[in-house]
Design a protein around this motif. Sequence first.
Motif, mmCIF file in Angstrom:
data_model
loop_
_atom_site.group_PDB
_atom_site.id
_atom_site.type_symbol
_atom_site.label_atom_id
_atom_site.label_comp_id
_atom_site.label_asym_id
_atom_site.label_seq_id
_atom_site.Cartn_x
_atom_site.Cartn_y
_atom_site.Cartn_z
ATOM 1 N N THR A 185 -25.665 -30.670 37.312
ATOM 2 C CA THR A 185 -26.615 -30.890 36.219
ATOM 3 C C THR A 185 -27.864 -30.028 36.359
ATOM 4 O OG1 THR A 185 -27.437 -32.786 37.485
ATOM 5 C CG2 THR A 185 -25.859 -33.235 35.717
ATOM 6 N N GLY A 186 -28.028 -29.376 37.498
ATOM 7 C CA GLY A 186 -29.174 -28.492 37.703
ATOM 8 C C GLY A 186 -28.809 -27.360 38.635
ATOM 9 N N TYR A 187 -29.790 -26.486 38.905
ATOM 10 C CA TYR A 187 -29.589 -25.431 39.895
ATOM 11 C C TYR A 187 -29.512 -26.057 41.291
ATOM 12 C CZ TYR A 187 -30.796 -21.882 36.387
ATOM 13 O OH TYR A 187 -30.810 -21.075 35.282
ATOM 14 N N THR A 188 -28.951 -25.326 42.238
ATOM 15 C CA THR A 188 -28.906 -25.824 43.613
ATOM 16 C C THR A 188 -30.318 -25.933 44.174
ATOM 17 O OG1 THR A 188 -28.623 -23.571 44.467
ATOM 18 C CG2 THR A 188 -26.624 -24.862 44.076
ATOM 19 N N VAL A 189 -30.540 -26.946 44.991
ATOM 20 C CA VAL A 189 -31.841 -27.169 45.625
ATOM 21 C C VAL A 189 -31.775 -26.804 47.107
ATOM 22 C CG1 VAL A 189 -33.595 -28.902 46.189
ATOM 23 C CG2 VAL A 189 -32.415 -28.988 43.977
ATOM 24 N N GLN A 190 -30.688 -27.234 47.754
ATOM 25 C CA GLN A 190 -30.504 -26.879 49.160
ATOM 26 C C GLN A 190 -30.112 -25.403 49.265
ATOM 27 O OE1 GLN A 190 -28.306 -30.165 51.400
ATOM 28 N NE2 GLN A 190 -27.662 -30.589 49.291
ATOM 29 N N VAL A 191 -30.098 -24.901 50.502
ATOM 30 C CA VAL A 191 -29.682 -23.511 50.729
ATOM 31 C C VAL A 191 -28.195 -23.364 50.399
ATOM 32 C CG1 VAL A 191 -29.442 -21.689 52.473
ATOM 33 C CG2 VAL A 191 -31.413 -23.237 52.538
ATOM 34 N N PRO A 192 -27.829 -22.362 49.594
ATOM 35 C CA PRO A 192 -28.676 -21.401 48.887
ATOM 36 C C PRO A 192 -29.266 -22.021 47.616
ATOM 37 C CG PRO A 192 -26.386 -20.970 48.368
ATOM 38 C CD PRO A 192 -26.385 -22.106 49.350
#
Length: 299
Positions: A185-192
């Motif tokens: 539902t969103g962009y990744t927050v954790q790496v990467p």
Amino acid sequence: MKRKKRIINPALPTTKKKVKKSSVPTPMEYVQLFNNCVIKKEKIAAVDKIIDEKVTVNRPRYESISNLVRLGTNAPSAAGNKNLFASVYTPFFDRYNTTPLSLNPTAANAKPESVLDIMTKPQMTTGLLGANFFDTGRFTPNDPFSFMNLFGGGGAIPWYFIACVHYMECSFSFKKHLHNGDPLTGYTVQVPANRPKVGHGPPFTFEESAVDAIKLMKYDKVTNWSLPFILQKLEGYNGFGYNKKGIHTPYLWSFSNQYVKGKYVKDGVFDAEAVSQQMGAAVILKRMEDRALISIPRN
């Protein structure tokens, strides 16, 4: 005149330099670990359940991702999603027709074609094994029974590798990014972070995010998907710290004779008595080979 005493310095003791062992297993070590892997009897049913209910049923989706990467095609967005999940897999016993050996009516003393004759015709049209036996359309790079997969690594990303990453990062959820398990539902927050880069904002489909993750890791450039390479990349997802502790990583070998105990219970904290309750990715692959569902090239 006094003679000066000759002072002889004693020879310094020679010390051998300690060769620092790499924390990454060698290709031969990976092959030996895999070949000698024995799944615990009480865990076989659980492994089979995962394979039957999570892995093989989703093979078409994993293959579609592999094909998108191989062809350099963008996956459809969530707004305009099309069904790309048609599998290229053909059941083994449906691949060849059963046309009898044909006679050549124009040849004198015509005889049925021998198997040797058939095998020496790369583009035969009739015979024991059916039309175009050597046609690459019949033997896809992901085909476990193909010459490519039986005798050497192919260029296409094996569908079962994508399945294992999906298991390790997302617990088989198609609502998460293949990069790290963050929600689609969103962009990744954790790496990467801030992935995928697909030309539009969220939400994202699993396929387009998975293609981005694979290209980010440069797996689209790999030409030899051998067993050691696959195991090294799978282990690398969670790091090689277990080897420094003198144990085999549970992320690959849990539920087998290659792992007993010892686990990082959180980042940087190792508990020598903790036991992983998650089956290892190599164990899944091993069981799939035991059941003749796949065949992974060793080199």
